[in-house]
Motif scaffolding. Structure first.
Motif, PDB file in Angstrom:
ATOM      1  N   LEU A 141       0.860  -1.176   0.000  1.00 52.56           N
ATOM      2  CA  LEU A 141       0.000   0.000   0.000  1.00 52.56           C
ATOM      3  C   LEU A 141       0.899   1.230   0.000  1.00 52.56           C
ATOM      4  O   LEU A 141       1.763   1.368   0.872  1.00 52.56           O
ATOM      5  CB  LEU A 141      -0.904   0.007   1.230  1.00 52.56           C
ATOM      6  CG  LEU A 141      -1.771   1.250   1.439  1.00 52.56           C
ATOM      7  CD1 LEU A 141      -2.746   1.426   0.284  1.00 52.56           C
ATOM      8  CD2 LEU A 141      -2.524   1.153   2.757  1.00 52.56           C
ATOM      9  N   VAL A 142       0.716   2.102  -0.976  1.00 51.70           N
ATOM     10  CA  VAL A 142       1.514   3.316  -1.096  1.00 51.70           C
ATOM     11  C   VAL A 142       0.598   4.514  -0.901  1.00 51.70           C
ATOM     12  O   VAL A 142      -0.463   4.610  -1.539  1.00 51.70           O
ATOM     13  CB  VAL A 142       2.215   3.404  -2.467  1.00 51.70           C
ATOM     14  CG1 VAL A 142       3.098   4.645  -2.544  1.00 51.70           C
ATOM     15  CG2 VAL A 142       3.039   2.149  -2.734  1.00 51.70           C
ATOM     16  N   ALA A 143       0.995   5.425  -0.030  1.00 50.23           N
ATOM     17  CA  ALA A 143       0.148   6.583   0.251  1.00 50.23           C
ATOM     18  C   ALA A 143       1.020   7.766   0.645  1.00 50.23           C
ATOM     19  O   ALA A 143       2.175   7.606   1.032  1.00 50.23           O
ATOM     20  CB  ALA A 143      -0.845   6.264   1.359  1.00 50.23           C
ATOM     21  N   ARG A 144       0.427   8.943   0.563  1.00 49.11           N
ATOM     22  CA  ARG A 144       1.135  10.158   0.953  1.00 49.11           C
ATOM     23  C   ARG A 144       0.831  10.498   2.400  1.00 49.11           C
ATOM     24  O   ARG A 144      -0.223  10.132   2.931  1.00 49.11           O
ATOM     25  CB  ARG A 144       0.730  11.315   0.059  1.00 49.11           C
ATOM     26  CG  ARG A 144      -0.755  11.678   0.110  1.00 49.11           C
ATOM     27  CD  ARG A 144      -1.055  12.825  -0.830  1.00 49.11           C
ATOM     28  NE  ARG A 144      -2.468  13.166  -0.892  1.00 49.11           N
ATOM     29  CZ  ARG A 144      -3.083  13.992  -0.055  1.00 49.11           C
ATOM     30  NH1 ARG A 144      -2.400  14.552   0.932  1.00 49.11           N
ATOM     31  NH2 ARG A 144      -4.358  14.260  -0.183  1.00 49.11           N
ATOM     32  N   LEU A 145       1.755  11.212   3.018  1.00 45.04           N
ATOM     33  CA  LEU A 145       1.533  11.720   4.365  1.00 45.04           C
ATOM     34  C   LEU A 145       0.790  13.052   4.296  1.00 45.04           C
ATOM     35  O   LEU A 145       0.707  13.673   3.226  1.00 45.04           O
ATOM     36  CB  LEU A 145       2.875  11.853   5.084  1.00 45.04           C
ATOM     37  CG  LEU A 145       3.489  10.507   5.507  1.00 45.04           C
ATOM     38  CD1 LEU A 145       4.907  10.688   5.996  1.00 45.04           C
ATOM     39  CD2 LEU A 145       2.643   9.838   6.574  1.00 45.04           C
ATOM     40  N   PRO A 146       0.253  13.543   5.410  1.00 41.68           N
ATOM     41  CA  PRO A 146      -0.690  14.661   5.378  1.00 41.68           C
ATOM     42  C   PRO A 146      -0.221  15.931   4.675  1.00 41.68           C
ATOM     43  O   PRO A 146      -1.013  16.567   3.960  1.00 41.68           O
ATOM     44  CB  PRO A 146      -0.954  14.924   6.869  1.00 41.68           C
ATOM     45  CG  PRO A 146      -0.742  13.612   7.523  1.00 41.68           C
ATOM     46  CD  PRO A 146       0.358  12.961   6.760  1.00 41.68           C
ATOM     47  N   GLU A 147       1.038  16.344   4.860  1.00 36.79           N
ATOM     48  CA  GLU A 147       1.471  17.627   4.311  1.00 36.79           C
ATOM     49  C   GLU A 147       1.867  17.558   2.840  1.00 36.79           C
ATOM     50  O   GLU A 147       2.084  18.589   2.208  1.00 36.79           O
ATOM     51  CB  GLU A 147       2.640  18.182   5.136  1.00 36.79           C
ATOM     52  CG  GLU A 147       2.224  18.624   6.529  1.00 36.79           C
ATOM     53  CD  GLU A 147       3.325  19.384   7.244  1.00 36.79           C
ATOM     54  OE1 GLU A 147       4.374  19.652   6.631  1.00 36.79           O
ATOM     55  OE2 GLU A 147       3.136  19.717   8.425  1.00 36.79           O
ATOM     56  N   ASP A 148       1.962  16.364   2.289  1.00 43.53           N
ATOM     57  CA  ASP A 148       2.364  16.224   0.882  1.00 43.53           C
ATOM     58  C   ASP A 148       1.105  16.186   0.016  1.00 43.53           C
ATOM     59  O   ASP A 148       0.718  15.148  -0.511  1.00 43.53           O
ATOM     60  CB  ASP A 148       3.190  14.957   0.708  1.00 43.53           C
ATOM     61  CG  ASP A 148       3.975  14.972  -0.603  1.00 43.53           C
ATOM     62  OD1 ASP A 148       4.095  16.049  -1.209  1.00 43.53           O
ATOM     63  OD2 ASP A 148       4.451  13.908  -1.010  1.00 43.53           O
ATOM     64  N   SER A 149       0.454  17.346  -0.136  1.00 48.82           N
ATOM     65  CA  SER A 149      -0.862  17.398  -0.768  1.00 48.82           C
ATOM     66  C   SER A 149      -0.856  16.962  -2.227  1.00 48.82           C
ATOM     67  O   SER A 149      -1.847  16.441  -2.732  1.00 48.82           O
ATOM     68  CB  SER A 149      -1.437  18.816  -0.665  1.00 48.82           C
ATOM     69  OG  SER A 149      -0.587  19.749  -1.313  1.00 48.82           O
ATOM     70  N   SER A 150       0.254  17.163  -2.941  1.00 45.80           N
ATOM     71  CA  SER A 150       0.289  16.801  -4.361  1.00 45.80           C
ATOM     72  C   SER A 150       0.406  15.295  -4.575  1.00 45.80           C
ATOM     73  O   SER A 150      -0.058  14.769  -5.582  1.00 45.80           O
ATOM     74  CB  SER A 150       1.458  17.502  -5.058  1.00 45.80           C
ATOM     75  OG  SER A 150       2.693  17.040  -4.544  1.00 45.80           O
ATOM     76  N   GLY A 151       1.052  14.610  -3.631  1.00 50.57           N
ATOM     77  CA  GLY A 151       1.212  13.161  -3.759  1.00 50.57           C
ATOM     78  C   GLY A 151       2.258  12.731  -4.770  1.00 50.57           C
ATOM     79  O   GLY A 151       2.303  11.563  -5.164  1.00 50.57           O
ATOM     80  N   PHE A 152       3.134  13.643  -5.198  1.00 48.81           N
ATOM     81  CA  PHE A 152       4.136  13.293  -6.213  1.00 48.81           C
ATOM     82  C   PHE A 152       5.000  12.111  -5.781  1.00 48.81           C
ATOM     83  O   PHE A 152       5.245  11.191  -6.550  1.00 48.81           O
ATOM     84  CB  PHE A 152       5.050  14.482  -6.505  1.00 48.81           C
ATOM     85  CG  PHE A 152       4.406  15.583  -7.300  1.00 48.81           C
ATOM     86  CD1 PHE A 152       3.607  15.301  -8.389  1.00 48.81           C
ATOM     87  CD2 PHE A 152       4.592  16.919  -6.958  1.00 48.81           C
ATOM     88  CE1 PHE A 152       3.011  16.307  -9.134  1.00 48.81           C
ATOM     89  CE2 PHE A 152       4.009  17.936  -7.685  1.00 48.81           C
ATOM     90  CZ  PHE A 152       3.214  17.627  -8.778  1.00 48.81           C
ATOM     91  N   TRP A 153       5.481  12.159  -4.541  1.00 41.39           N
ATOM     92  CA  TRP A 153       6.436  11.135  -4.102  1.00 41.39           C
ATOM     93  C   TRP A 153       5.758   9.790  -3.913  1.00 41.39           C
ATOM     94  O   TRP A 153       6.367   8.743  -4.174  1.00 41.39           O
ATOM     95  CB  TRP A 153       7.129  11.612  -2.827  1.00 41.39           C
ATOM     96  CG  TRP A 153       7.867  12.892  -3.079  1.00 41.39           C
ATOM     97  CD1 TRP A 153       7.452  14.159  -2.776  1.00 41.39           C
ATOM     98  CD2 TRP A 153       9.103  13.039  -3.792  1.00 41.39           C
ATOM     99  NE1 TRP A 153       8.364  15.082  -3.239  1.00 41.39           N
ATOM    100  CE2 TRP A 153       9.383  14.425  -3.861  1.00 41.39           C
ATOM    101  CE3 TRP A 153       9.994  12.144  -4.351  1.00 41.39           C
ATOM    102  CZ2 TRP A 153      10.526  14.929  -4.475  1.00 41.39           C
ATOM    103  CZ3 TRP A 153      11.139  12.637  -4.970  1.00 41.39           C
ATOM    104  CH2 TRP A 153      11.392  14.007  -5.023  1.00 41.39           C
ATOM    105  N   ALA A 154       4.505   9.798  -3.504  1.00 43.57           N
ATOM    106  CA  ALA A 154       3.776   8.536  -3.416  1.00 43.57           C
ATOM    107  C   ALA A 154       3.559   7.945  -4.805  1.00 43.57           C
ATOM    108  O   ALA A 154       3.669   6.728  -5.004  1.00 43.57           O
ATOM    109  CB  ALA A 154       2.433   8.754  -2.712  1.00 43.57           C
ATOM    110  N   MET A 155       3.256   8.792  -5.770  1.00 46.46           N
ATOM    111  CA  MET A 155       3.052   8.290  -7.137  1.00 46.46           C
ATOM    112  C   MET A 155       4.336   7.686  -7.700  1.00 46.46           C
ATOM    113  O   MET A 155       4.312   6.617  -8.329  1.00 46.46           O
ATOM    114  CB  MET A 155       2.534   9.409  -8.035  1.00 46.46           C
ATOM    115  CG  MET A 155       1.083   9.762  -7.774  1.00 46.46           C
ATOM    116  SD  MET A 155       0.383  10.913  -8.991  1.00 46.46           S
ATOM    117  CE  MET A 155       0.947  12.499  -8.352  1.00 46.46           C
ATOM    118  N   LEU A 156       5.469   8.350  -7.480  1.00 50.60           N
ATOM    119  CA  LEU A 156       6.734   7.812  -7.973  1.00 50.60           C
ATOM    120  C   LEU A 156       7.072   6.499  -7.272  1.00 50.60           C
ATOM    121  O   LEU A 156       7.571   5.554  -7.906  1.00 50.60           O
ATOM    122  CB  LEU A 156       7.865   8.820  -7.760  1.00 50.60           C
ATOM    123  CG  LEU A 156       7.816  10.093  -8.606  1.00 50.60           C
ATOM    124  CD1 LEU A 156       9.044  10.961  -8.325  1.00 50.60           C
ATOM    125  CD2 LEU A 156       7.729   9.772 -10.099  1.00 50.60           C
TER     126      LEU A 156
END
Length: 305
Positions: free
Chosen positions: A185-200
């Motif tokens: 499961l890949v997800a972003r943390l709260p302050e990373d609103s764009s989610g770029f790093w989760a997508m990569l």
């Protein structure tokens, strides 16, 4: 060309899917290397299916070595076809800097058509891990530094976010249909609103063979243990390009790691920024480099048995 594929009577031959699994280079890229640049020459079955020998696989590994040293794919054949007795010259500077500049210009010009071309072209010619490390991670880092309060920055960010969400989501969906590996499961943390790093991270994990559940929106940290249980994932990969709030770092993530059946792992810039904050916790800090993070994840999961 001095290179010849191994005769089928002399050694086993492998289908393209198996070669992709062994080398980490997806089938689309292997075909592109063959058709566009003549880098590999597999044998064919009577029905036209590609078959690769051990020498083909070794050649793919040599191609990867040159690409990792920064040599453009268009120049690799000249280097690997030299006789072994001839000293191989030092590689020329690769074209990654130029590709990064073109990509940034496309984002700043709101040119989605150009983005499409650059995205497809890079992933067709280079392994996903190399594209992420040399192209997408540096570009996103550079853009995030530029944006700030710049006029039009929000529009640029949302354009790129929407573009990557659609393209990466599509790739992950199709790869999941073929994968028999463990699920993450890949997800972003709260302050990373764009989610770029989760997508990569999702793209990298998918290319490495994992079945990926990529969370498109923010999920409360308290619900991740439930997600891990219901989805049956082997790891939770949480990404961010920010330092995140102190209460998230000091309380919520350590508590999540204690409650979750699956290991809780941090990836992206947060893993560099906050590396010293998790030394005495169950949170696994895998690193900013996606390829290295996946290697550490695999070692950790293998050790857990």
């Amino acid at each position: 060309m001095t290179y010849k594929a191994m005769d089928s009577s002399a050694a086993p031959l492998y289908p393209i899917r198996e070669v992709s699994r062994l080398t980490g280079v997806n089938s689309v890229t292997l075909r592109a290397w063959e058709r566009r640049y003549g880098l590999i020459r597999p044998q064919r079955t009577p029905k036209g299916h590609r078959l690769y020998g051990r020498d083909d696989i070794e050649r793919v590994e040599r191609i990867l070595q040159w690409l990792n040293r920064g040599v453009p794919v268009s120049q690799v054949r000249e280097l690997i076809d030299q006789p072994e007795t001839v000293e191989t010259p030092a590689p020329q500077m690769g074209d990654w800097a130029s590709q990064r500049q073109h990509l940034i210009q496309a984002v700043e010009a709101f040119d989605s058509g150009r983005l499409e071309v650059l995205f497809n072209q890079s992933l067709a010619l280079y392994p996903v891990s190399l594209c992420i490390a040399e192209l997408w991670q540096p570009v996103i880092s550079q853009l995030e530094e530029r944006w700030g309060d710049q006029f039009g920055a929000t529009l640029q960010r949302r354009l790129l976010e929407s573009f990557l969400r659609t393209r990466i989501g599509t790739r992950i969906y199709h790869a999941n249909q073929l994968s028999n590996a463990g699920e993450v499961l890949v997800a972003r943390l709260p302050e990373d609103s764009s989610g770029f790093w989760a997508m990569l991270m999702g793209l990298a994990a998918s290319a490495a063979g994992y079945r990926v559940h990529l969370m498109d929106g923010e999920l409360p940290l308290s619900e991740f243990p439930l997600a891990a249980e219901r989805l049956g994932v082997t790891a939770l990969l949480l990404a961010s390009g920010h330092a995140e709030r102190s209460d998230v770092i000091r309380r919520q993530l350590p508590r999540l790691a204690e409650q979750s059946r699956a290991p809780v792992c941090l990836v992206g810039p947060i893993a560099r920024i906050r590396v010293g904050d998790f030394e005495n916790t169950a949170v696994a800090v895998l690193g900013e480099d996606m390829s290295q993070a996946l290697s550490r994840l695999r070692a950790m999961l293998d050790a857990d048995g």
